[in-house]
Design a protein around this motif. Structure first.
Motif, PDB file in Angstrom:
ATOM      1  N   GLY A  67      43.218  40.760  41.698  1.00  0.00           N
ATOM      2  CA  GLY A  67      42.643  42.005  42.223  1.00  0.00           C
ATOM      3  C   GLY A  67      41.141  41.840  42.276  1.00  0.00           C
ATOM      4  O   GLY A  67      40.610  40.786  41.896  1.00  0.00           O
ATOM      5  N   HIS A  68      40.433  42.867  42.745  1.00  0.00           N
ATOM      6  CA  HIS A  68      38.969  42.739  42.733  1.00  0.00           C
ATOM      7  C   HIS A  68      38.299  43.998  42.198  1.00  0.00           C
ATOM      8  O   HIS A  68      38.779  45.112  42.430  1.00  0.00           O
ATOM      9  CB  HIS A  68      38.420  42.348  44.108  1.00  0.00           C
ATOM     10  N   TYR A  69      37.214  43.773  41.439  1.00  0.00           N
ATOM     11  CA  TYR A  69      36.492  44.893  40.827  1.00  0.00           C
ATOM     12  C   TYR A  69      35.235  45.238  41.614  1.00  0.00           C
ATOM     13  O   TYR A  69      34.532  46.171  41.262  1.00  0.00           O
ATOM     14  CB  TYR A  69      36.170  44.584  39.354  1.00  0.00           C
ATOM     15  N   CYS A  80      40.678  53.469  45.769  1.00  0.00           N
ATOM     16  CA  CYS A  80      41.882  52.759  46.220  1.00  0.00           C
ATOM     17  C   CYS A  80      41.604  51.253  46.299  1.00  0.00           C
ATOM     18  O   CYS A  80      42.385  50.448  45.823  1.00  0.00           O
ATOM     19  CB  CYS A  80      42.303  53.306  47.584  1.00  0.00           C
ATOM     20  N   ASP A  81      40.490  50.908  46.916  1.00  0.00           N
ATOM     21  CA  ASP A  81      40.159  49.507  47.244  1.00  0.00           C
ATOM     22  C   ASP A  81      39.026  49.005  46.344  1.00  0.00           C
ATOM     23  O   ASP A  81      37.873  49.176  46.669  1.00  0.00           O
ATOM     24  CB  ASP A  81      39.770  49.455  48.723  1.00  0.00           C
ATOM     25  N   ASP A  82      39.298  48.337  45.279  1.00  0.00           N
ATOM     26  CA  ASP A  82      40.615  48.029  44.779  1.00  0.00           C
ATOM     27  C   ASP A  82      40.707  48.422  43.311  1.00  0.00           C
ATOM     28  O   ASP A  82      41.646  48.074  42.628  1.00  0.00           O
ATOM     29  CB  ASP A  82      40.846  46.515  44.974  1.00  0.00           C
ATOM     30  N   LYS A  83      39.682  49.185  42.830  1.00  0.00           N
ATOM     31  CA  LYS A  83      39.693  49.483  41.390  1.00  0.00           C
ATOM     32  C   LYS A  83      40.948  50.244  40.992  1.00  0.00           C
ATOM     33  O   LYS A  83      41.590  49.916  39.993  1.00  0.00           O
ATOM     34  CB  LYS A  83      38.440  50.273  41.017  1.00  0.00           C
ATOM     35  N   GLU A  96      33.947  39.351  44.187  1.00  0.00           N
ATOM     36  CA  GLU A  96      33.302  39.024  45.468  1.00  0.00           C
ATOM     37  C   GLU A  96      34.255  39.132  46.651  1.00  0.00           C
ATOM     38  O   GLU A  96      34.008  38.536  47.700  1.00  0.00           O
ATOM     39  CB  GLU A  96      32.721  37.609  45.418  1.00  0.00           C
ATOM     40  N   GLU A  97      35.319  39.885  46.482  1.00  0.00           N
ATOM     41  CA  GLU A  97      36.290  39.974  47.587  1.00  0.00           C
ATOM     42  C   GLU A  97      35.664  40.622  48.813  1.00  0.00           C
ATOM     43  O   GLU A  97      35.871  40.173  49.943  1.00  0.00           O
ATOM     44  CB  GLU A  97      37.521  40.782  47.141  1.00  0.00           C
ATOM     45  N   GLU A  98      34.883  41.661  48.587  1.00  0.00           N
ATOM     46  CA  GLU A  98      34.327  42.403  49.726  1.00  0.00           C
ATOM     47  C   GLU A  98      33.212  41.636  50.438  1.00  0.00           C
ATOM     48  O   GLU A  98      32.713  42.084  51.468  1.00  0.00           O
ATOM     49  CB  GLU A  98      33.835  43.786  49.278  1.00  0.00           C
ATOM     50  N   VAL A  99      32.806  40.515  49.887  1.00  0.00           N
ATOM     51  CA  VAL A  99      31.830  39.678  50.599  1.00  0.00           C
ATOM     52  C   VAL A  99      32.427  38.315  50.926  1.00  0.00           C
ATOM     53  O   VAL A  99      31.711  37.337  51.135  1.00  0.00           O
ATOM     54  CB  VAL A  99      30.496  39.535  49.819  1.00  0.00           C
ATOM     55  N   SER A 110      47.903  44.041  44.500  1.00  0.00           N
ATOM     56  CA  SER A 110      47.956  45.402  45.058  1.00  0.00           C
ATOM     57  C   SER A 110      46.583  45.690  45.645  1.00  0.00           C
ATOM     58  O   SER A 110      45.684  46.171  44.960  1.00  0.00           O
ATOM     59  CB  SER A 110      48.309  46.423  43.975  1.00  0.00           C
ATOM     60  N   ASP A 111      46.417  45.367  46.910  1.00  0.00           N
ATOM     61  CA  ASP A 111      45.125  45.566  47.578  1.00  0.00           C
ATOM     62  C   ASP A 111      45.380  45.826  49.064  1.00  0.00           C
ATOM     63  O   ASP A 111      44.581  45.474  49.911  1.00  0.00           O
ATOM     64  CB  ASP A 111      44.249  44.326  47.369  1.00  0.00           C
ATOM     65  N   SER A 112      46.541  46.416  49.329  1.00  0.00           N
ATOM     66  CA  SER A 112      46.901  46.712  50.713  1.00  0.00           C
ATOM     67  C   SER A 112      47.581  48.077  50.725  1.00  0.00           C
ATOM     68  O   SER A 112      47.554  48.787  49.721  1.00  0.00           O
ATOM     69  CB  SER A 112      47.804  45.604  51.262  1.00  0.00           C
TER      70      SER A 112
HETATM   71 ZN    ZN Z   1      40.280  45.408  48.659  1.00  0.00          ZN
END
Ligand code: ZN
Ligand code: BES
Length: 459
Positions: free
Chosen positions: A84-86, A117-120, A150-153, A177-179
Motif C-alpha cells: 500500500g502507500h502512505y 481513500c487513496d490510499d491511507k 512514493e506511489e503518487e510520484v 487495496s488501492d483501486s
Molecule cells: Zn493510490
C-alpha cells in the motif's frame, strides 16, 4: 473465525487512528511536505508494530522510506505480501475543499480528507484486519507489509528496492487495496490496470516576451502553437495520431468485450454525477472500454503568458504543458514516451523550438483470475457482501504491480474497496465508513480462504 465482534467493539478507535494519520500531509510530490511524509511513515510503523508485526522498520530508499513488518508463523505456510502507500496527492486547489484536506471529518457517512481513500484509508484496513487476526488468534498464514511513500510520484525507487530485498520480500501473492469496486452493493475485483507515460513539453518562440501589438501576427505565439500541437494529437474520431502509438495495443476479442459490457453501468447517472451533458471518447468503444482498456492522451496542465489580474498585452516567449498517456497491454512506457517525443518535435513549426522531457511512467498490468488468491478473494467478498464479485479492468495505474511480477516473480491481487466517485486526486476526496469497515471485515476471510485453498491445492 470471529471478525465482527472485535471489529464492532473497536470501530471508533479504528477511525480515530485513521484520522490521526490523515492529519499528516504526506504529499510526496512537494518537497515542502518532506518531514510530514517521513512522520507518516513513522506513524504506520508504530501501528503495524502495535498490531503485532515483527522486524518492523523504516527501510531507506533513495527517496522516502518503505515501512516493512512481518509476522511469520510457520515458513511452511503461505505468505501474503501486503502493499500500500502512505503518500498522497497534492491537495490543491485548496479553495475547492468544503473542509480542509488535512482536517478529516465525517459527513454523510464518509470520511473527508486527502488520502481518506487513496490510499491511507484502504491501506489502514489491512493494518486493522491484521490486528483483528492477531488479537483473535486467527492469523492463518504468514504476512509481510510493504508500505511505500512514493506511489503518487511514480514509485521510481522501488525497482531498486525490490531487487535489493528480493529474498526478504518473497511471498505467494501481493495483496493491494488501492483501486475501486463498482458499487457498495456490487463488489468487484480489479484484474487490470493501465500503465502511464507522463511528459512535459516546452515551446519557445522569441527570446523574450513581446508587445502583442508591435509583434503580434508577425512572430509565432508559443501558446497558440502549443495548443494546436496538442489538439492535433487526436483526430476527429479521438484516435491518437502519434505514429506507431497503437502498434502494440492488445485488442480484446468480441467475447471479452461482451464480458466487459456486462458490468453494470448507467450513462445517465455517470453524466449527472459529473455534471456533463455529453461524454466523448474514441469512436467505436463504450465508456467503460474508453476508461479502462483503451489508451489515452490528455493534457494535465498548461501554462504560459500572462495569467494575473486584468489584461496584459503580451506575446509570450514560452508555453508549457504536462501531458499524460494511459497505456494498455502490451504498450511499453519507455517506447511510448520516445514515440511521443519524436512526434512532438516533428510537428513543431520552424518558428519555435521545443523541449520534451519524460517524467515517471509505469507499465500496464493484467492479473490472473484463475489463481488461488483470486478465488479466495472472490469467496471472501461473497461471504461479506452476500454477492459474487465481478472482475473489472480499471483505468488508473499502480507502477509497482508490474515490477512485483517482473522482479519478484509474484502476481498481485487487486482488492480495492473504494468507489470511482470518491474524488481521488480531486478536492473533497472521501471514503465511505461502510467501505472502510467492509474492507476490514473482508480481509481476514481472504487470509482464511487463501490458506485453505493453498492447502487443498497441495494435496
Ligand atoms: Zn493510490
Ligand atoms: N490508487 C491510484 C490508482 C488507481 C486509481 C487504481 C483508481 C485504480 C482506480 C494510485 O494511487 C494512483 O493514483 N496512481 C497514479 C500513478 C502515477 C502517479 C504513476 C495514477 O494512476 O495517476
Amino acid at each position: 473465525m470471529e471478525v465482527l465482534p472485535y471489529l464492532n467493539k473497536n470501530k471508533q478507535r479504528f477511525v480515530d487512528e485513521l484520522f490521526e494519520m490523515l492529519r499528516l500531509p504526506s504529499v510526496s510530490a512537494d518537497p515542502k511536505f518532506a518531514n510530514d511524509v517521513v512522520a507518516t511513515a513513522e506513524y504506520v510503523k508504530k501501528r503495524i508494530e502495535e498490531a503485532g508485526a515483527e522486524n518492523v522498520a523504516l527501510i531507506p530508499t533513495e527517496g522516502f522510506p518503505v515501512v516493512y513488518g512481518e509476522k511469520i508463523i510457520d515458513p511452511k505456510l503461505p505468505t501474503v505480501l501486503v502493499y500500500g502507500h502512505y503518500d498522497v496527492q497534492p491537495a490543491d486547489p485548496y479553495e475547492l475543499w468544503e473542509t480542509p484536506p488535512f482536517e478529516p471529518v465525517i459527513k454523510n457517512d464518509s470520511i473527508y480528507a486527502r488520502g481518506s481513500c487513496d490510499d491511507k484509508g484502504q491501506m489502514y484496513m489491512h493494518v486493522k484486519a491484521f490486528e483483528i487476526m492477531m488479537r483473535t488468534n486467527s492469523l492463518p498464514c504468514n504476512i509481510k507489509f510493504m508500505i511505500e511513500g512514493e506511489e503518487e510520484v511514480g514509485s521510481s525507487h522501488l525497482n531498486d528496492f525490490l531487487k535489493k530485498y528480493k529474498d526478504k520480500l518473497q511471498a505467494d501473492v501481493v495483496v493491494v487495496s488501492d483501486s475501486s469496486m463498482i458499487a457498495n452493493d456490487c463488489p468487484s475485483l480489479t484484474i487490470g490496470l493501465r500503465g502511464l507515460s507522463y511528459m512535459e513539453v516546452e515551446v519557445t518562440g522569441a527570446n523574450r516576451d513581446l508587445h502583442s501589438g508591435t509583434y503580434g501576427g508577425a512572430v509565432a505565439n508559443p501558446i497558440n502553437i502549443l495548443a494546436k500541437m496538442i489538439a492535433s494529437m487526436k483526430d476527429d474520431n479521438n484516435r491518437i495520431t502519434i505514429p506507431g502509438f497503437y502498434d502494440e495495443v492488445e485488442n480484446y476479442t468480441e467475447e471479452e468485450r461482451a464480458e466487459i459490457a456486462k458490468r453494470p453501468f448507467n450513462l445517465e447517472t455517470y453524466k449527472k454525477e459529473l455534471a456533463i451533458s455529453d461524454i466523448e471518447g474514441e469512436a467505436g468503444y463504450s465508456t467503460i472500454e474508453r476508461a479502462t482498456i483503451r489508451p489515452t492522451l490528455d493534457c494535465n496542465g498548461i501554462w504560459g503568458g500572462y495569467t494575473g489580474a486584468g489584461a496584459k498585452t503580451v506575446l509570450p516567449s514560452k508555453a508549457s504543458a504536462k501531458i499524460s498517456m494511459r497505456l494498455v497491454p502490451n504498450q511499453s512506457s519507455e517506447k511510448i514516451s520516445n514515440l511521443f517525443a519524436a512526434h512532438f518535435k516533428s510537428i513543431a513549426p520552424a518558428s519555435v523550438t521545443v523541449k520534451v522531457n519524460s517524467h515517471h511512467g509505469g507499465e500496464p498490468v493484467v492479473t490472473p483470475t484463475d489463481s488461488i488468491a483470486y478465488h479466495a478473494a472472490s469467496k471472501a467478498m461473497e461471504k461479506t457482501f452476500g454477492k459474487k464479485a465481478i472482475p473489472t479492468f480499471e483505468g488508473g495505474s499502480i507502477p509497482v504491480i508490474a515490477s512485483f511480477k517482473n522482479i519478484l516473480g509474484i502476481q498481485s491481487l487487486l482488492m480495492g474497496f473504494g468507489l470511482d466517485t470518491d474524488a481521488l486526486h480531486s478536492p473533497n476526496e472521501h471514503y465511505g465508513l461502510f467501505n472502510f469497515y467492509k474492507g476490514i471485515e473482508t480481509i481476514p476471510y481472504f487470509y482464511q480462504y487463501f490458506t485453505e485453498l493453498s492447502r487443498d491445492a497441495q494435496i
